[in-house]
Design a protein around this motif. Structure first.
Motif, mmCIF file in Angstrom:
data_model
loop_
_atom_site.group_PDB
_atom_site.id
_atom_site.type_symbol
_atom_site.label_atom_id
_atom_site.label_comp_id
_atom_site.label_asym_id
_atom_site.label_seq_id
_atom_site.Cartn_x
_atom_site.Cartn_y
_atom_site.Cartn_z
ATOM 1 N N CYS A 69 0.826 -1.210 0.000
ATOM 2 C CA CYS A 69 0.000 0.000 0.000
ATOM 3 C C CYS A 69 0.859 1.259 0.000
ATOM 4 C CB CYS A 69 -0.929 0.004 1.211
ATOM 5 S SG CYS A 69 -2.304 -1.158 1.110
ATOM 6 N N SER A 73 -0.243 2.556 -3.387
ATOM 7 C CA SER A 73 -1.539 3.222 -3.239
ATOM 8 C C SER A 73 -1.381 4.739 -3.292
ATOM 9 C CB SER A 73 -2.184 2.833 -1.907
ATOM 10 O OG SER A 73 -3.298 3.672 -1.636
ATOM 11 N N PRO A 126 -5.307 -6.477 0.632
ATOM 12 C CA PRO A 126 -4.685 -5.160 0.416
ATOM 13 C C PRO A 126 -5.680 -4.004 0.450
ATOM 14 C CG PRO A 126 -3.752 -6.769 -1.092
ATOM 15 C CD PRO A 126 -4.883 -7.465 -0.387
ATOM 16 N N GLN A 130 -5.506 -0.950 3.010
ATOM 17 C CA GLN A 130 -5.476 0.434 2.532
ATOM 18 C C GLN A 130 -6.508 1.283 3.269
ATOM 19 O OE1 GLN A 130 -5.364 2.023 -1.841
ATOM 20 N NE2 GLN A 130 -7.515 1.802 -1.301
#
Length: 256
Positions: A69, A73, A126, A130
């Protein structure tokens, strides 16, 4: 979700976060985060076959998801940059911890240690990790930028409103929670934020529903409008996360 422990000695509290240690008091996070209250143990080969061994495997998977992440992300990279620009850079080895938690929670923020907790037994994918990181990093950001006192119910309500507003309440999530209405989407989102903030407060504070609702209503207009550092409400299945990340430099947030 935030919690405050008193298991540290006064000396340890000073070492962990000297600039903003909360005052002495009883534990306010209940026992949702048991690893906060026991010494760490080193994994061993024989332990791989027992419950502790399974927890160690969960921890490794959780840490991999956290690392993924942080590297990939856009919304987590934005939060990392915003915290760094605000004078609170995040060292993932120091400020993020994967731990076994009570099944009722997925994560938490510990202001005593200035740490985000990701519950390795709850947040396993995931996308879930996140969401936990975003929610708890908003608490971390608020704690960094403001004179935030988590023992003040209005302060707590405000940061929970902001976390729910920026991290959770898409129309679909509101629909699942039963807060949705096709005829008044604006009110739907606000109701979802209030509902999420209320559940977070009640999970970690020994207060009545009436007290929590009153605090939420007192601070809601101001805190609901505050979209820092994301700058927008993130809609599901949209490119809002990428837009927020690319716009971060306009507000002086470092790229990470």
């Amino acid at each position: 979700m935030t919690f405050i422990d008193d298991y540290l000695t006064e000396e340890a509290k000073k070492d962990s976060i000297p600039e903003k240690s909360p005052p002495e008091g009883k534990q306010w996070g209940y026992d949702l985060y048991p690893e906060r209250r026991k010494p760490d143990t080193t994994p061993n080969v024989s332990g791989l076959l027992d419950k502790k061994g399974y927890e160690n495997i969960q921890k490794i998977k959780c840490e991999r998801n956290v690392y993924k992440c942080i590297k990939q992300s856009p919304i987590i990279k934005l939060m990392m940059g915003a915290l760094k620009s605000s004078g609170c850079p995040v060292d993932i080895r120091r400020h993020i911890s994967c731990e076994e938690c009570d099944p009722s929670v997925s994560g938490g923020f510990d202001p005593v240690l200035n740490q985000v907790v990701v519950c390795q037994n709850g947040a396993k994918k995931p996308a879930h990790v996140q969401g936990v990181l975003l929610h708890e990093m908003i608490h971390m950001f608020d704690y960094c930028r403001h004179d935030l006192n988590f023992r003040n119910l209005d302060h707590l309500a405000c940061t929970e409103i902001r976390a729910a507003n920026l991290a959770h309440c898409s129309f679909m999530s509101a629909w699942v929670q039963g807060d949705a209405s096709l005829f008044n989407i604006k009110a739907t989102h606000g109701d979802c934020v209030k509902s999420k903030a209320l559940s977070s407060i009640l999970a970690t504070r020994n207060v009545s529903t009436e007290e929590a609702v009153d605090a939420i209503e007192r601070v809601f207009p101001k805190c609901y409008r505050d979209l820092e550092p994301v700058g927008r409400r993130i809609r599901r299945n949209s490119d809002d996360m990428y837009k927020a990340y690319t716009e971060g430099f306009y507000y002086g947030y470092d790229s990470v």
